[in-house]
Scaffold this active site. Structure first.
Site, PDB file in Angstrom:
ATOM      1  N   THR A   6       0.845  -1.191   0.000  1.00 46.89           N
ATOM      2  CA  THR A   6       0.000   0.000   0.000  1.00 46.89           C
ATOM      3  C   THR A   6       0.883   1.244   0.000  1.00 46.89           C
ATOM      4  OG1 THR A   6      -0.114  -0.135   2.408  1.00 46.89           O
ATOM      5  CG2 THR A   6      -1.938  -1.117   1.176  1.00 46.89           C
ATOM      6  N   TYR A   7       0.252   2.417  -0.056  1.00 49.06           N
ATOM      7  CA  TYR A   7       0.987   3.685  -0.186  1.00 49.06           C
ATOM      8  C   TYR A   7       1.975   3.857   0.958  1.00 49.06           C
ATOM      9  CZ  TYR A   7       1.744   8.567  -1.466  1.00 49.06           C
ATOM     10  OH  TYR A   7       2.301   9.756  -1.862  1.00 49.06           O
ATOM     11  N   MET A   8       3.208   4.225   0.582  1.00 47.51           N
ATOM     12  CA  MET A   8       4.301   4.191   1.574  1.00 47.51           C
ATOM     13  C   MET A   8       4.588   5.534   2.227  1.00 47.51           C
ATOM     14  SD  MET A   8       5.231   4.210  -1.675  1.00 47.51           S
ATOM     15  CE  MET A   8       5.695   5.703  -2.516  1.00 47.51           C
ATOM     16  N   ARG A   9       3.769   6.550   1.958  1.00 50.88           N
ATOM     17  CA  ARG A   9       3.932   7.835   2.661  1.00 50.88           C
ATOM     18  C   ARG A   9       2.708   8.043   3.548  1.00 50.88           C
ATOM     19  NH1 ARG A   9       5.965   8.764  -2.508  1.00 50.88           N
ATOM     20  NH2 ARG A   9       8.218   9.118  -2.501  1.00 50.88           N
ATOM     21  N   HIS A  58      -3.955   7.804   4.964  1.00 50.56           N
ATOM     22  CA  HIS A  58      -3.762   6.501   4.333  1.00 50.56           C
ATOM     23  C   HIS A  58      -3.623   5.429   5.401  1.00 50.56           C
ATOM     24  CE1 HIS A  58      -2.876   8.585   0.549  1.00 50.56           C
ATOM     25  NE2 HIS A  58      -2.127   9.401   1.268  1.00 50.56           N
TER      26      HIS A  58
END
EC number: 5.6.2.1
Length: 562
Positions: free
Chosen positions: A168-171, A215
């Protein structure tokens, strides 16, 4: 629109600071410098830590370790105190006083405590915790971690399955996980480990005060794509990072570990020693993954034999040891990221580029994986401290983040925050333009002369770190890398010396100084000795637990050194 306004205010603030102070530094110090809200605080933290280390005065203290035996079993215990009171040993005289009070080598067990301790798994990764753990366990720099995570996020070609985003989104600054992912994980755990490894109750994860929670936490897009099943499609670095993310998420959804702990007090007259031990009763999440730590203490069981009150044990040795308090450690990348996050400075997306920028600008350097400030960094910080103190004020920067959060929540108009900041900032900027003195930074001489024109060679800072250049630039453009000899004769030609070199990506390797006449090269450091088993070259191999000397050809190895 409140979210949009908050983002807009953040960008404007960063540009007001960067686009105004940076050109000022170009004029007053040298071209190519920069200043920013987050990077200036990061440099300040590194310099403040260095000053703490320089001014640190070590204090003496002592410990007394004892080796004890009950039957055939040996265990360790340490001096605690006298008459039930804990005592600090500050000198050798204190130690002699205590050892003089020992009546014999027989100690009686005066108390035993058994406890069952529950240990919960770490939550799924955020950007910050991923960078910290990748540094601890994989030796990845923050920039590299984010680059590899980006590749895993964008997608990997998995053959027949096509290109698939693996994480999944890493930020993100959240540890929140979707219900779909939890259900998948529960199914996998039930099938792979059994019902008793399932987490029975929902844990309430602590949400940071300034977390945006936009997120999910970083997790695999499907837990059923275990690291082994995708390994053949990944590069070595991609596999390592994916495995770390997969295991951390898997462990976060598993049952706590249960440890049996035991502590015992040993008495010799009024002198007390204490021993402690632990044993894993149920491994739970530890079967998959255990979080690393900055002090690199190894996890494991500490054995104690069965002890009961009234038992008599015999001391085999009583060893006093002198110590001195240590200064606070220099920042590693992981520790600096953690500190910035704890102080509420910056966002997940800013950590890696910030660390990269302060190194490229030459404000700090990495020595033994720890940040050391440069003279340039100290000069720039002093100028900012004098003319723009709020920019490097930790509390001001953290409070500004809170103001931006209030814009996000619709509590205050963004223009009001920007206006309040700019009124004071503009006045300081005008003052700095007229009052800041121009500073000339002289290049450090290397002690070598240019072989082309005879001028002194000086150290310069380039894109890939320090190098040597002729001081007669631009008339003479001679440059050469900084080489470090290791005192070992080349094992191939027997004439040259082995020197330490660096690739463009700053990776260290070893080669002969007679290159290109001799093309010897090695990633591992030669030690100048031959293998007693086969006669080939011995090298230092860096391992996670230390350094090991081993042969490049056969299986000969020497004991590793931490």
């Amino acid at each position: 629109m409140d979210l949009v306004d908050a983002q807009q205010a953040r960008r404007i603030l960063d540009r007001l600071v960067g686009y105004n102070i940076s050109p000022l530094l170009w004029k007053k110090v040298k071209k190519g410098l920069s200043a920013g809200r987050v990077q200036s605080v990061a440099v300040r933290l590194i310099i403040d830590r260095e000053n703490e280390i320089k001014s640190f005065v070590p204090e003496e203290y002592w410990t007394i370790a004892g080796s004890f035996k009950k039957g055939k079993d040996t265990f360790q215990a340490s001096f605690y105190g006298v008459d039930g009171k804990k005592i600090q040993l500050k000198s050798e005289a204190d130690v002699k006083k205590i050892t003089g009070m020992l009546k014999s080598d027989k100690f009686q067990v005066s108390s035993v405590t058994h406890k069952e301790k529950k240990r919960n798994p770490a939550p799924p990764f955020t950007t910050s915790s991923l960078q910290q753990e990748a540094a601890r366990k994989l030796n990845f720099r923050a920039k590299k971690t984010m680059m590899v995570a980006q590749q895993l996020y964008e997608g990997i070609d998995l053959g027949k399955e096509g290109t698939v985003g693996l994480i999944t989104y890493m930020r993100t600054d959240s540890t929140r996980i979707s219900e779909v992912a939890k259900t998948e994980a529960n199914q996998y755990i039930r099938e792979k480990f059994g019902e008793n490894y399932l987490r029975q109750e929902e844990r309430k994860e602590k949400k940071q005060a300034n977390a945006q929670d936009a997120h999910e936490g970083i997790r695999p897009t499907s837990i059923f794509r275990d690291p082994g099943s995708v390994k053949s499609f990944l590069s070595r670095d991609q596999y390592k990072l994916y495995k770390l993310i997969w295991e951390r998420f898997m462990a976060s959804q598993m049952a706590p570990a249960i440890l049996d702990t035991m502590s015992a007090t040993l008495a010799n007259g009024t002198v007390l020693f204490r021993a402690s031990g632990s044993k894993i009763q149920f491994p739970g999440f530890m079967k998959v993954y255990v979080e690393g730590s900055d002090d690199q203490q190894e996890e494991g069981e500490r054995y104690l034999p069965h002890l009961e009150e009234g038992d008599v044990v015999q001391s085999e040795s009583i060893e006093p040891k002198q110590h001195f308090t240590q200064p606070p450690p220099r920042y590693t990348e992981a520790r600096l990221v953690k500190t910035l996050e704890e102080l509420g400075i910056g966002r997940p997306s800013t950590y890696a580029p910030t660390l990269d920028t302060i190194q490229k600008r030459g404000y700090v350097a990495l020595e033994n994986k720890r940040f050391v400030p440069t003279e340039l960094g100290e000069i720039v910080l002093e100028l900012i401290r004098e003319f723009f103190p709020e920019i490097i004020d930790v509390e001001f920067t953290a409070d500004m983040e809170k103001d931006l959060d209030e814009i996000e929540e619709g509590k205050v108009p963004w223009v009001q925050i920007i206006d309040a900041f700019y009124q004071n900032f503009e006045a300081r900027l005008k003052k700095a333009e007229t009052e800041m003195e121009k500073i000339e930074i002289k290049d450090e001489e290397t002690g070598e002369m240019c072989e082309l024109c005879g001028s002194p060679m000086v150290y310069k800072m380039g894109r890939y770190g320090k190098f040597m250049a002729c001081s007669n630039f631009p008339d003479c453009r001679n440059t050469k890398p900084i080489v470090k000899k290791i005192g070992v004769t080349c094992p191939k030609c027997g004439k040259g010396e082995i020197i330490e070199r660096k690739t463009k990506k700053n990776r260290i390797f070893y080669g002969c100084d007679r290159y290109p006449e001799c093309d010897f090269v090695s990633w591992d450091k030669p030690v100048g000795r031959k293998c007693p088993k086969c006669g080939d070259m011995l090298v230092e191999k860096k391992l996670k637990k230390g350094t090991q000397i081993q042969c490049v050809h056969c299986d000969y190895k020497e004991q590793s050194v931490k």
